[in-house]
Design a protein around this motif. Structure first.
Motif: not given
Length: 274
Positions: A122-130
């Motif tokens: 549900d977070k855009e471009n969630d490459v940091n798993n936030e």
């Protein structure tokens, strides 16, 4: 001779009386039958009411299914974009298989292979798993969406059905009040659940164990406090509050879904590789 005629006359008289009585009895029976058939609580009325109720239930079920499918597949042309939050309506995404990307979610970059485990957040471009993340579990056939009876039972519960409380309210099937057997009710629920999953081509499961954000709200994020010390009934109700909008309905994972997930993850059951 005269005596003989008198006897014949008496016999005819008896026969006539018997006939009259028979006719009267038949008329009474006919009257009772007509009342039984056509009265306010008659057989015909009850049959007509039962037919009407059945048709209404079928119509209601069909409408709910149609609405649900429209929400999922309201466009076969729109496709989701990796890393971009989907808005407006659910979209389809294809990469080594097809998945549904719901409104409010984006595909996590580099985790977009459907067969390997597509991940959304549900977070855009969630490459940091936030953000809250979920994994798409593809379901390719009705045969695949069944319990794996080969798994060894390790828990106390031996129930082999899915009760109503596992399903989101909007997709619970209409079940007659006359049906009280839990096994039968469970089979009806599982049939509805299976139909919904097959219409979408799969379902999502939380990527991480359900967590607590500190305010008793569910989250699906990495390295968070696990949500525990709740009864199964409480968890069933709580799971439905995780995501509840016009596009996504969350619920506790059912027994069949768990088996499908295990088959997808570790390949214990070869039919998941077809």
């Amino acid at each position: 001779m005269q005596k003989k005629r008198k006897m014949i006359k008496e016999k005819k008289g008896i026969t006539l009386i018997a006939l009259v009585i028979t006719i009267i009895v038949l008329l009474i029976l006919a009257g009772v039958t007509i009342v039984a058939l056509s009265g306010d609580n008659g057989i015909l009325k009850r049959a007509a009411d039962a037919k009407e109720q059945t048709e209404e239930a079928q119509k209601d079920e069909k409408n709910k299914l149609t609405n649900y499918e429209d929400l999922i597949n309201n466009s076969t042309l729109d496709t989701a974009v990796v890393g971009e939050i989907v808005t407006g309506k659910n979209k389809k995404y294809s990469n080594n298989g097809t998945a549904i990307i719901p409104v409010g979610f984006a595909i996590v970059p580099d985790l977009d292979n459907v067969e390997e485990g597509l991940v959304i957040s549900d977070k855009e471009n969630d490459v940091n798993n936030e953000g809250n993340q979920f994994v798409w579990i593809p379901v390719r056939s009705e045969e695949q969406y069944n319990r794996n009876v080969d798994y060894e039972m390790k828990i106390n519960s031996v129930a082999s059905y899915t009760d109503s409380e596992y399903l989101p309210e909007e997709i619970k099937p209409t079940i007659s009040e006359e049906i009280t057997d839990e096994q039968e009710i469970g089979e009806i629920n599982e049939k509805e659940e299976r139909k919904r999953v097959l219409s979408a081509g799969g379902f999502y499961v939380s990527r991480y164990e359900a967590g607590n954000d500190g305010s008793n709200n569910l989250i699906s994020k990495k390295d968070v406090t696990v949500y525990n010390y709740k009864s199964q009934e409480e968890i069933k109700a709580l799971a439905k509050t995780f995501i509840d909008n016009d596009y996504v309905k969350s619920a506790l994972c059912s027994g069949i879904q768990w088996d499908v997930i295990m088959g997808f993850i570790d390949g214990k059951n070869k039919r998941y590789r077809k």
